[in-house]
Motif scaffolding. Structure first.
Motif, PDB file in Angstrom:
ATOM      1  N   GLN A 159     -20.664   3.603 -45.711  1.00 18.38           N
ATOM      2  CA  GLN A 159     -21.625   2.769 -46.565  1.00 18.38           C
ATOM      3  C   GLN A 159     -21.604   1.388 -46.030  1.00 18.38           C
ATOM      4  OE1 GLN A 159     -22.440   4.418 -50.159  1.00 18.38           O
ATOM      5  NE2 GLN A 159     -23.396   6.689 -49.041  1.00 18.38           N
ATOM      6  N   ARG A 160     -20.102   0.664 -47.148  1.00 18.15           N
ATOM      7  CA  ARG A 160     -20.452  -0.618 -46.201  1.00 18.15           C
ATOM      8  C   ARG A 160     -20.058  -1.233 -44.881  1.00 18.15           C
ATOM      9  NH1 ARG A 160     -16.411  -2.148 -51.394  1.00 18.15           N
ATOM     10  NH2 ARG A 160     -17.634  -1.555 -53.873  1.00 18.15           N
ATOM     11  N   LYS A 161     -19.612  -0.363 -44.146  1.00 14.73           N
ATOM     12  CA  LYS A 161     -18.867  -0.654 -43.096  1.00 14.73           C
ATOM     13  C   LYS A 161     -20.752  -0.367 -41.962  1.00 14.73           C
ATOM     14  CE  LYS A 161     -14.930  -1.698 -43.512  1.00 14.73           C
ATOM     15  NZ  LYS A 161     -14.556  -3.385 -43.039  1.00 14.73           N
ATOM     16  N   THR A 162     -21.482   0.006 -42.374  1.00 10.13           N
ATOM     17  CA  THR A 162     -23.015   0.649 -41.592  1.00 10.13           C
ATOM     18  C   THR A 162     -23.694  -0.210 -42.217  1.00 10.13           C
ATOM     19  OG1 THR A 162     -22.970   2.528 -42.869  1.00 10.13           O
ATOM     20  CG2 THR A 162     -22.110   2.787 -40.688  1.00 10.13           C
ATOM     21  N   ALA A 163     -23.632  -1.101 -43.669  1.00 10.73           N
ATOM     22  CA  ALA A 163     -24.981  -1.397 -44.292  1.00 10.73           C
ATOM     23  C   ALA A 163     -25.407  -2.163 -43.565  1.00 10.73           C
ATOM     24  CB  ALA A 163     -24.154  -2.176 -45.402  1.00 10.73           C
ATOM     25  N   PRO A 164     -25.139  -3.590 -42.386  1.00 12.02           N
ATOM     26  CA  PRO A 164     -25.762  -4.440 -41.604  1.00 12.02           C
ATOM     27  C   PRO A 164     -26.594  -4.273 -40.786  1.00 12.02           C
ATOM     28  CG  PRO A 164     -23.155  -4.686 -42.293  1.00 12.02           C
ATOM     29  CD  PRO A 164     -23.666  -3.775 -42.357  1.00 12.02           C
ATOM     30  N   TYR A 165     -26.213  -2.553 -40.472  1.00  9.69           N
ATOM     31  CA  TYR A 165     -26.975  -1.951 -39.223  1.00  9.69           C
ATOM     32  C   TYR A 165     -27.840  -1.075 -39.474  1.00  9.69           C
ATOM     33  CZ  TYR A 165     -22.256  -2.991 -37.046  1.00  9.69           C
ATOM     34  OH  TYR A 165     -21.111  -3.586 -36.412  1.00  9.69           O
ATOM     35  N   LYS A 166     -29.069  -1.723 -38.927  1.00 15.91           N
ATOM     36  CA  LYS A 166     -30.679  -0.826 -38.685  1.00 15.91           C
ATOM     37  C   LYS A 166     -31.022   0.469 -38.856  1.00 15.91           C
ATOM     38  CE  LYS A 166     -32.027  -2.722 -33.851  1.00 15.91           C
ATOM     39  NZ  LYS A 166     -33.277  -3.593 -33.646  1.00 15.91           N
ATOM     40  N   LEU A 181     -25.464   7.130 -34.058  1.00 18.54           N
ATOM     41  CA  LEU A 181     -26.004   5.236 -34.962  1.00 18.54           C
ATOM     42  C   LEU A 181     -24.451   5.099 -35.198  1.00 18.54           C
ATOM     43  CD1 LEU A 181     -29.967   4.248 -34.696  1.00 18.54           C
ATOM     44  CD2 LEU A 181     -28.160   4.463 -32.447  1.00 18.54           C
ATOM     45  N   ALA A 182     -24.982   6.158 -36.297  1.00 21.17           N
ATOM     46  CA  ALA A 182     -23.850   5.896 -37.558  1.00 21.17           C
ATOM     47  C   ALA A 182     -21.710   5.261 -36.950  1.00 21.17           C
ATOM     48  CB  ALA A 182     -23.599   6.775 -38.682  1.00 21.17           C
ATOM     49  N   PHE A 183     -21.688   6.241 -35.872  1.00 17.64           N
ATOM     50  CA  PHE A 183     -20.410   6.454 -35.050  1.00 17.64           C
ATOM     51  C   PHE A 183     -19.564   5.537 -34.404  1.00 17.64           C
ATOM     52  CE2 PHE A 183     -20.696  10.985 -35.596  1.00 17.64           C
ATOM     53  CZ  PHE A 183     -18.942  10.990 -35.947  1.00 17.64           C
ATOM     54  N   ASN A 184     -21.176   4.836 -33.914  1.00 17.38           N
ATOM     55  CA  ASN A 184     -21.322   3.353 -32.669  1.00 17.38           C
ATOM     56  C   ASN A 184     -20.836   2.421 -33.741  1.00 17.38           C
ATOM     57  OD1 ASN A 184     -22.156   4.036 -29.749  1.00 17.38           O
ATOM     58  ND2 ASN A 184     -23.387   5.467 -30.914  1.00 17.38           N
ATOM     59  N   LEU A 186     -19.891   1.956 -36.392  1.00 16.83           N
ATOM     60  CA  LEU A 186     -18.526   1.945 -37.317  1.00 16.83           C
ATOM     61  C   LEU A 186     -17.523   1.532 -36.060  1.00 16.83           C
ATOM     62  CD1 LEU A 186     -17.729   5.399 -38.814  1.00 16.83           C
ATOM     63  CD2 LEU A 186     -17.993   3.215 -39.970  1.00 16.83           C
ATOM     64  N   ILE A 187     -17.899   1.813 -34.915  1.00 16.61           N
ATOM     65  CA  ILE A 187     -17.292   0.769 -33.816  1.00 16.61           C
ATOM     66  C   ILE A 187     -16.785  -0.652 -33.451  1.00 16.61           C
ATOM     67  CG2 ILE A 187     -15.728   0.738 -31.451  1.00 16.61           C
ATOM     68  CD1 ILE A 187     -16.869   3.833 -31.424  1.00 16.61           C
ATOM     69  N   HIS A 188     -18.364  -0.840 -33.395  1.00 21.18           N
ATOM     70  CA  HIS A 188     -19.076  -1.989 -33.370  1.00 21.18           C
ATOM     71  C   HIS A 188     -19.060  -2.832 -34.572  1.00 21.18           C
ATOM     72  CE1 HIS A 188     -22.394  -5.739 -33.188  1.00 21.18           C
ATOM     73  NE2 HIS A 188     -21.943  -5.358 -31.995  1.00 21.18           N
ATOM     74  N   ARG A 189     -18.508  -2.619 -35.997  1.00 21.51           N
ATOM     75  CA  ARG A 189     -18.418  -3.837 -36.720  1.00 21.51           C
ATOM     76  C   ARG A 189     -16.906  -4.267 -36.845  1.00 21.51           C
ATOM     77  NH1 ARG A 189     -20.088  -3.935 -42.118  1.00 21.51           N
ATOM     78  NH2 ARG A 189     -19.209  -6.331 -42.913  1.00 21.51           N
ATOM     79  N   HIS A 190     -16.094  -2.607 -36.394  1.00 17.60           N
ATOM     80  CA  HIS A 190     -14.434  -3.097 -36.496  1.00 17.60           C
ATOM     81  C   HIS A 190     -14.199  -3.835 -34.885  1.00 17.60           C
ATOM     82  CE1 HIS A 190     -14.622  -0.561 -40.206  1.00 17.60           C
ATOM     83  NE2 HIS A 190     -13.309  -1.259 -40.429  1.00 17.60           N
ATOM     84  N   ARG A 191     -14.658  -3.639 -33.616  1.00 20.39           N
ATOM     85  CA  ARG A 191     -14.504  -3.034 -32.330  1.00 20.39           C
ATOM     86  C   ARG A 191     -15.888  -4.290 -31.453  1.00 20.39           C
ATOM     87  NH1 ARG A 191      -9.649  -2.117 -30.747  1.00 20.39           N
ATOM     88  NH2 ARG A 191     -10.366  -3.850 -28.972  1.00 20.39           N
ATOM     89  N   PRO A 192     -16.761  -5.122 -31.847  1.00 20.71           N
ATOM     90  CA  PRO A 192     -17.398  -5.520 -31.590  1.00 20.71           C
ATOM     91  C   PRO A 192     -17.754  -6.238 -29.598  1.00 20.71           C
ATOM     92  CG  PRO A 192     -17.128  -7.027 -32.392  1.00 20.71           C
ATOM     93  CD  PRO A 192     -16.059  -6.184 -32.700  1.00 20.71           C
ATOM     94  N   GLU A 193     -17.194  -5.442 -28.970  1.00 20.60           N
ATOM     95  CA  GLU A 193     -16.826  -5.693 -27.813  1.00 20.60           C
ATOM     96  C   GLU A 193     -16.798  -4.522 -26.765  1.00 20.60           C
ATOM     97  OE1 GLU A 193     -12.383  -5.202 -28.365  1.00 20.60           O
ATOM     98  OE2 GLU A 193     -14.583  -6.874 -29.690  1.00 20.60           O
ATOM     99  N   LEU A 194     -16.729  -3.879 -27.187  1.00 17.81           N
ATOM    100  CA  LEU A 194     -16.902  -2.228 -26.786  1.00 17.81           C
ATOM    101  C   LEU A 194     -18.061  -1.966 -27.049  1.00 17.81           C
ATOM    102  CD1 LEU A 194     -13.362  -0.774 -28.573  1.00 17.81           C
ATOM    103  CD2 LEU A 194     -13.736  -2.390 -26.121  1.00 17.81           C
ATOM    104  N   ILE A 195     -19.135  -2.091 -27.884  1.00 23.61           N
ATOM    105  CA  ILE A 195     -20.577  -1.244 -27.997  1.00 23.61           C
ATOM    106  C   ILE A 195     -21.173  -2.126 -27.799  1.00 23.61           C
ATOM    107  CG2 ILE A 195     -22.122  -0.022 -29.711  1.00 23.61           C
ATOM    108  CD1 ILE A 195     -19.896   1.670 -28.199  1.00 23.61           C
TER     109      ILE A 195
END
Length: 916
Positions: A159-166, A181-184, A186-195
């Motif tokens: 919940q905390r990692k995905t909170a900023p995402y619409k 979207l939740a899986f994507n 999580l990845i984008h929050r930690h590795r934004p260059e991958l998604i």
């Protein structure tokens, strides 16, 4: 975790009376979920088994012999299980499975209704239950976020990692993940260059899920555990499969976060070390340049080869003034800045728990101070030598000119005298002529005796010029010797002529008494006029108004004798006139001039007129010199007036700075601002010093060497001014270092004020340092329970050891001596305020240690005892990675691989004696 495990086992093994009678009926009701669980659990197991070089194809078949089950537990736990049995019989398989189940139970997991026989028999539901129990224990149980654990902790993390995402709202582990979207997120929050998250659409869940699964498998080393179609095509995706999949994301990203934290710690330590190295290099360079300048300058100041002329010496004096005005002031500033940089560097090293900086041999601050002291001593001696040499040359020029004048007068007088004394005119002269010649010779002897003083003066001046090492002494000696030889010859000739005249004197009977009287009176008067002319033309040199006034007084006294001299002149001329009158009255024909003297009335009148002309010239010269000395006196008084203001002002400012440095008015920042304003006010006073320098230059140009109106010399003022600038700069630097210490050590303003108040209270002489007894008393005043002698107020070493023990130390003699050496490392018997602050700050703060840095490197190395260059370049910024690679020694342990580096010795060297 135990609740989740019981719930899952309960679902597998228990039957609800209303709808479920047995585990098989549960599985039929949850067929789609079991397929997802089976696929997910299989992928999860293979993600760990591949580390051991194997994998499974069928989860309920491949674990039946217990071998891969034991291998899986060894990989995920990092521990060794009992040796498995390799037989093919059922009993061997059961024994292996029991070893695995016993290991699981040893980890605090209660296995409900799961036995080795069911696993060996390939019971799918029991196998899935067992694998879920393993996942809960080793993949989910350790997840903790804000005192929540297991499932709740994992959910809170998502919940905390995905909170900023619409369009992402994670509330569970089933339908919240269907759109992908939740899986994507999580990845984008930690590795934004991958998604490319903004391009994802909520109405295309299959694409979203496949994108996340493929990226995770390719870049995050998370195997694909689910099919997008299975999640989208199910009304409620399997919760355990989703939890298993999501836990892999948690562990992947939490490991990266630990590595980032470890890298940040190492970067911080290395940055501090690099900055300190730059400061050390700057100090060495500045110190070398300053010492080299001092070494070049001192030989120049110690060059005391005298010059021949006063003009050459005055040029040397001008070069010395140029050195004082232009070349030295920047070096004074460099020396002050060097001391400030050295103190700042030492403070930073103490704050970062590094060893103190020891400059190269010969470049210590004390070496620079010694060199500077030698420079100033040479400078003072050079200036005194220059002024003394100028005085000597001036005296020499005056004596040489006086010698030339007297020698010229004497040579003019002796011109023709030898020929006259050698003339044998008395052989053909009449008796009257002989008598006249005798008297004439007596007059000459009188004149010769009168010139004896002048010859002695010439010889004395020549002797003095030789003693003062006059550069043209050879010519002076030659001329003086010629005069002395001539004088001796004149004496001999005079004696010879007298003897010849006395031999014929008996034959002389008549003499012109009047002419004789004229000659006798005219000769001394003529000599007096020559002496007067010589005195009136004599050069003089004075240095004070009193001396010139003495000369004026003597000249006035001389002028008062002129009326008597004029009467004597008239009396002498009257004798000559009387002789002519008698001759005329008696019809006597005189044969030319007076036979007894060559001093005619015309000569007397001419010399008297010359004397009359020289008197006003002498008056004018004396008045000009009087005006000059009055101007010099004005310059003395002008300089003294300004120096008597500037000198006390500098002393007052020095005392005020000392008082400010021990007072506690406001915060350290307030004190720093006050000192900087005080420094600006001092710099603004510089024009007064420049004015004094200008006045001093006028005095030196006027060759004024003393000043009775003030005790201050320009040298005293310069030294005081340099000390004032150095003191205010050093005081500002001490306050800045206190701020640096306070901020780095976390000392509060109140603590700093308490430390300063206690320190000042016991600093009785306001010297900025405490003696041993004062320091002990200060510690007691700050709350240390040290038993003190109430009568004497002193504390011996045992009492001080008791004090340290009461504050948490366990000290033997060696440790006690070490603490004392830290407070007073030079054994000077004094404790400065900075050392006092350092000691107190160590009681309340902590700093990075070598063990912490080693632990950070171990995280980056993946728990290995060594680290590789590739790992350093991957985890650290490029410059700091290369810094470590260049300085780390090769690792020599038994588990070393090619290129392995020893991070433990490197970390220890950062906090000990080393060349880093």
């Amino acid at each position: 975790m135990l609740n989740l495990q019981k719930a899952f086992i309960f679902q597998l093994l228990s039957c609800r009376r209303s709808s479920l009678c047995c585990p098989s009926s549960y599985l039929r009701g949850k067929e789609a979920g079991n397929i997802s669980s089976t696929r997910t659990f299989t992928a999860w197991c293979n993600s760990h088994l591949r580390k051991a070089g194997t994998q499974i194809e069928n989860i309920d078949e491949d674990f039946r012999d217990g071998l891969k089950l034991m291998l899986l537990l060894e990989v995920i736990s990092g521990e060794r299980l009992p040796k498995p049995e390799r037989g093919k019989m059922r009993v061997h398989k059961i024994n292996n499975v029991n070893k695995a189940l016993d290991f699981i139970a040893s980890k605090g997991v209660k296995l409900v209704s799961i036995g080795a026989e069911e696993i060996v028999d390939g019971n799918a539901k029991m196998t899935l239950g067992m694998i879920w129990t393993i996942i809960l224990r080793f993949a989910i149980q350790d997840i903790s976020v804000e005192e929540t654990s297991a499932k709740e902790g994992l959910l809170l993390w998502c919940q905390r990692k995905t909170a900023p995402y619409k369009n992402v709202n994670v509330q569970n582990f089933h339908i919240s993940w269907k759109d992908g979207l939740a899986f994507n997120a999580l990845i984008h929050r930690h590795r934004p260059e991958l998604i490319e998250y903004d391009k994802l659409r909520k109405d295309d869940p299959v694409t979203n899920l496949n994108n996340a699964f493929e990226v995770a498998e390719k870049y995050l080393d998370i195997p694909k555990m689910l099919d997008a179609e299975d999640i989208v095509g199910t009304l409620r995706p399997d919760e355990k499969a989703i939890m298993t999949y999501v836990s892999c994301f948690y562990h992947a990203f939490s490991g990266a976060q630990k590595a980032e934290t470890a890298a940040n710690r190492i970067c911080k330590v290395l940055a501090v070390n690099q900055e300190n190295e730059h400061l050390m290099e700057d100090y060495e360079r500045l110190a070398s340049d300053l010492l080299e300048w001092i070494r070049r300058t001192i030989p120049w100041l110690e060059d005391r080869v005298p010059q021949k002329t006063i003009q050459e010496m005055q040029q040397k004096l001008e070069d010395f003034r140029d050195y004082r005005r232009v070349h030295k002031p920047p070096k004074v500033q460099e020396k002050c800045q060097l001391e400030i940089n050295f103190n700042t560097l030492q403070t930073k090293l103490r704050l970062s728990n590094r060893p103190a900086f020891m400059p190269s041999e010969g470049r210590m601050v004390s070496d620079i101070n010694n060199g500077w002291q030698h420079l100033e001593q040479a400078e003072k001696g050079y200036e005194e030598w220059l002024l003394n040499e100028i005085r000597r040359l001036e005296r020499l020029d005056h004596l040489a000119e006086k010698f030339r004048q007297k020698a010229s007068i004497h040579e003019a007088w002796t011109d023709g005298k030898e020929a006259m004394l050698k003339h044998r005119d008395y052989e053909t002269a009449t008796l009257s002529d002989i008598k006249a010649l005798i008297r004439k010779h007596e007059a000459f002897e009188s004149d010769l005796a009168a010139h004896q003083d002048r010859v002695e003066q010439i010889a004395a001046i020549a002797q003095e010029l030789n003693e003062l090492d006059y550069y043209d002494s050879h010519n002076v000696n030659t001329r003086c010797q010629k005069i002395c030889d001539q004088w001796d010859a004149l004496g001999s000739l005079t004696q010879s002529r007298r003897e010849a005249l006395e031999k014929t004197e008996k034959q002389l009977e008549t003499i012109d008494q009047l002419h004789l009287e004229y000659a006798k009176r005219a000769a001394p008067f003529n000599n007096w006029m020559e002496s007067a002319m010589e005195d009136l033309q004599d050069m003089f040199i004075v240095h004070t108004i009193e001396e010139i006034e003495g000369l004026i007084s003597a000249h006035d006294q001389f002028k008062s004798t002129l009326p008597d001299a004029d009467r004597e002149r008239e009396a002498i001329l009257a004798i000559h006139k009387e002789a002519q009158r008698i001759a005329e009255s008696n019809h006597i024909k005189l044969s030319g001039s007076n036979p007894y003297t060559t001093v005619t009335p015309q000569i007397i009148n001419s010399k008297w007129e010359k004397v009359q002309q020289l008197v006003p010239k002498r008056d004018h010269a004396l008045l000009e010199e009087q005006s000059k000395q009055q101007s010099n006196e004005h310059l003395r008084r002008q300089f003294a007036s300004q120096a008597n203001i500037v000198g006390p002002w500098i002393q007052t400012k020095m005392e005020e700075i000392g008082r400010i440095s021990i007072e506690m008015n406001g915060t350290l920042e307030d004190q720093l601002n006050h000192l900087k304003r005080y420094e600006r006010s001092i710099v603004d006073y510089k024009p007064n010093l420049d004015l004094l320098e200008q006045q001093h230059q006028l005095i030196q140009e006027a060759l004024i060497f003393d000043n009775k109106h003030t005790n201050y010399t320009m040298e005293h003022i310069r030294v005081g001014w340099e000390q004032l600038l150095t003191t205010i700069a050093r005081t500002i630097n001490e306050v800045e270092n206190q701020i640096l210490t306070r901020d780095a050590k976390g000392i509060s303003q109140e603590q700093m004020q308490e430390f300063r108040a206690s320190f000042n209270h016991f600093d009785k002489d306001h010297g900025g340092a405490l003696g041993p007894e004062e320091f002990k008393a200060c510690l007691i005043s700050l709350g240390y329970d040290v038993e003190n002698d109430r009568q004497t107020g002193s504390m011996d070493s045992d009492d001080f050891r008791a004090l340290l023990i009461s504050t948490g130390y366990s000290l033997g003699d060696a440790e006690f001596n070490r603490i004392m050496s830290v407070v007073d490392p030079n054994h000077s018997g004094l404790v400065t305020f900075q050392a006092f602050i350092d000691f107190m700050s160590r009681e309340t703060t902590d700093t990075d240690t070598a063990d912490q840095v080693i632990a950070s490197f171990k995280v980056l190395a993946g728990d290995k005892n060594f680290i590789t260059a590739e790992e350093l370049r991957r985890e650290l910024p490029p410059d700091q990675a290369e810094y470590c690679i260049a300085r780390m020694a090769p690792y020599q342990g038994p588990d070393a691989v090619p290129g392995a580096l020893d991070y433990k010795s490197f970390s220890t060297a950062l906090y000990g004696e080393s060349d880093l």
